[in-house]
Design a protein around this motif. Structure first.
Motif: not given
Length: 427
Positions: A42-71
Motif C-alpha cells: 500500500g501507501e508508503i508513509r515514510i515519516a510514520e514508518l520512521i517514527d514507528k521504528a524509533i518508538q520500537r527501538l526506544d522501547e528495547f531494554d538493552g544495547d542496540i548493536d546494529a541496524i541493518v536491512g536488505y530490502w
C-alpha cells in the motif's frame, strides 16, 4: 562472546532462516523493526514508518548493536537515518540516494564510464512525446521505483504515451516518500538538476541488448570489495526473470570488465559502509558491458546462491558492516558448484484457490536435495493485488536450487515445479 542485538528493518521469516546461518549467528539475536507488510504494501508513509521504528527501538531494554536491512526503498533510506540516530555504523545516506535516484545515478556514472545507455528526463506534466535525441526502443521508469514496478518498454510514440500515462497514475506510491527523504535529510547535497527533477520524475533510456548479469559487493571504510558476478536469465521473449545463477557463466574477460566497471561506479557514487549490487547487460561476442541499474543494497534474492557455492550467505556482509567489522566472504567452500534462485510465475491474473501444502513442499525438499521452496501469494489473494510485482507477470514461488552443473540445475527446477500444485479462479 557477548550476544549482539541486531535490528533488521523488514525482517521476514525466509530471510531470518538465512540470517541464522551466517558465521557467528549463535552470538547474534535478530530483532524485527517494521514488518514486511508495513514497508512494502500500500501507501508508503515514510515519516510514520520512521517514527514507528524509533518508538520500537526506544522501547528495547538493552544495547542496540546494529541496524541493518536488505530490502530496497524505503529500507535503504530508513537504515542510515536510524543508524545515525542511534550511533551505530551505517551506510552513507547521500551515497545511497546517489545510487537510487536513477537520474542522479546516471549523471554520476557518465563521469567515469561510457558503459551506459543514452538517457533523458521525461516531463510527466508536459506532452507525451519521446525525447528527441533518444531512439526507440526505449524504457521508461520513475527515477525511483523497485522490483521493475512501473517500468515499461516502448517501441513507438503510442507505446511511449501509454507508458507515461501509467507512470503518472502510479508514481506517487514510491515517488512521494522518496521526495520526503530528499526534502528532510539535511546531509544531502543535491545538484541543481537533481533538485529540479525531484522524485516525481521519469527517466527514459535507450534499450540495452545482451545477456543480463550482475555484480555484488560492499564498501568498508571507503574500500570497494567485489564478491562476485552472477547471471540473470529471463523467460523467453519477456523482460521477466526466470532465474539468477551464481557464479556467472559468462567469459572470464567479460566478468572482469563488469567487476572493473562496478568498482569505478561505486567509488564515484561515494557509497560507504554499505552492500551493493549492480545490474548489467553484457555481450559475450564483443565483450561490451553496460550498466542497467545500481542498487544500494545486496540482493536478498542471492543469499542462498552464495551459500550454495561459497558456504556463506551474502547477508554475512550486511551483518558485519552493521557491526562495524570488515566482512570476509569465503570462496568456493559450499556444497555445490552452481546455485540459482528461480522465479515460478503466472503471466495471467487470477485468484489463488489452492497453494501447495506445507507437507507437499517438505516432501519435494526431501526428495530433491539442494532445493528450497518459498511461496509468494496467499490463498484467496488476487494476483494483481500483490505488491512489488513487475509490470508483466506475477510471482507464485521462489525455488532455490544448488547443483553441480547448469543442466542439473534445470532438471531439479523442472522436477520441483512439476510437483507444485496451484489452482486459480480466472478473472
Amino acid at each position: 562472546m557477548e550476544t549482539k542485538n541486531i535490528f533488521v528493518v523488514g525482517l521476514d521469516d525466509p530471510n531470518l532462516r538465512t540470517l541464522r546461518r551466517v558465521p557467528g549467528a549463535e552470538n547474534y539475536r535478530f530483532h524485527p523493526v517494521l514488518t514486511l507488510s508495513e514497508i512494502q504494501e500500500g501507501e508508503i508513509r515514510i515519516a510514520e514508518l520512521i517514527d514507528k521504528a524509533i518508538q520500537r527501538l526506544d522501547e528495547f531494554d538493552g544495547d542496540i548493536d546494529a541496524i541493518v536491512g536488505y530490502w530496497d526503498f524505503p529500507v535503504t533510506s530508513i537504515v542510515p537515518i536510524l543508524g545515525k540516530r542511534y550511533g551505530v555504523p551505517h551506510p552513507d545516506l547521500e551515497g545511497v540516494i546517489r545510487a537510487e535516484h536513477k537520474y542522479w545515478s546516471r549523471l554520476e556514472q557518465a563521469k567515469v564510464i561510457g558503459n551506459l545507455p543514452k538517457f533523458a528526463l521525461v516531463d510527466l506534466d508536459g506532452d507525451e512525446k519521446s525525447p528527441a535525441d533518444l531512439d526507440f526502443p526505449m524504457w521508461l521508469k520513475p527515477v525511483k521505483s523497485f522490483s521493475s514496478e512501473l517500468a515499461f518498454k516502448a517501441d513507438d510514440e503510442q507505446e511511449f504515451a501509454d507508458a507515461v500515462e501509467k507512470i503518472r497514475e502510479g508514481i506517487d506510491r514510491v515517488g512521494k516518500p522518496f521526495q520526503y527523504v530528499l526534502d528532510h535529510a539535511p546531509e544531502l547535497h543535491l545538484p541543481p538538476e537533481v533538485a529540479d527533477a525531484g522524485a516525481l520524475a521519469c527517466l527514459a533510456e535507450e534499450s540495452l541488448v545482451g545477456e543480463q548479469a550482475a555484480t555484488e559487493g560492499y564498501v568498508h571504510d571507503g574500500e570497494v570489495v567485489l564478491n562476485g558476478a552472477l547471471d540473470s536469465i529471463n523467460y523467453p521473449g519477456t523482460p521477466c526473470f526466470l532465474r539468477h545463477q551464481y557464479p556467472s557463466q559468462l567469459p572470464e574477460e567479460v566478468v572482469d570488465k563488469m567487476l572493473d566497471v562496478s568498482k569505478k561506479v561505486i567509488e564515484q557514487l561515494g557509497m560507504n559502509n554499505s552492500t551493493f549490487s549492480i545490474e548489467f547487460f553484457a555481450c559475450p561476442d564483443t565483450g561490451e558491458v553496460n550498466v542497467l541499474e545500481v542498487n544500494a543494497r545486496h540482493s536478498q534474492s542471492h543469499a542462498e546462491m552464495f551459500e550454495f557455492v561459497d558456504g556463506v550467505p551474502n547477508h554475512h556482509c550486511m551483518v558485519q558492516l552493521g557491526l562495524g567489522n570488515l566482512p570476509e566472504m569465503p570462496r568456493g567452500q559450499g556444497k555445490y558448484k552452481i546455485g540459482a534462485k528461480w522465479y515460478h510465475r503466472r503471466f495471467e491474473d487470477g485468484i489463488v484457490r489452492r497453494l501447495p501444502t506445507r507437507e507437499e513442499i517438505e516432501r519435494i525438499q526431501r526428495d530433491i536435495p539442494g532445493v528450497v521452496v518459498d511461496l509468494v501469494p496467499r490463498e484467496g489473494q488476487r494476483l494483481s493485488d500483490m505488491d512489488a510485482q513487475d509490470s508483466y507477470s506475477y510471482e507464485l514461488a521462489f525455488v532455490y536450487v544448488g547443483a553441480d552443473s547448469e543442466a542439473e540445475l534445470k532438471e531439479k527446477y523442472q522436477r520441483t515445479v512439476d510437483a507444485l500444485h496451484f489452482e486459480f479462479e480466472e478473472v
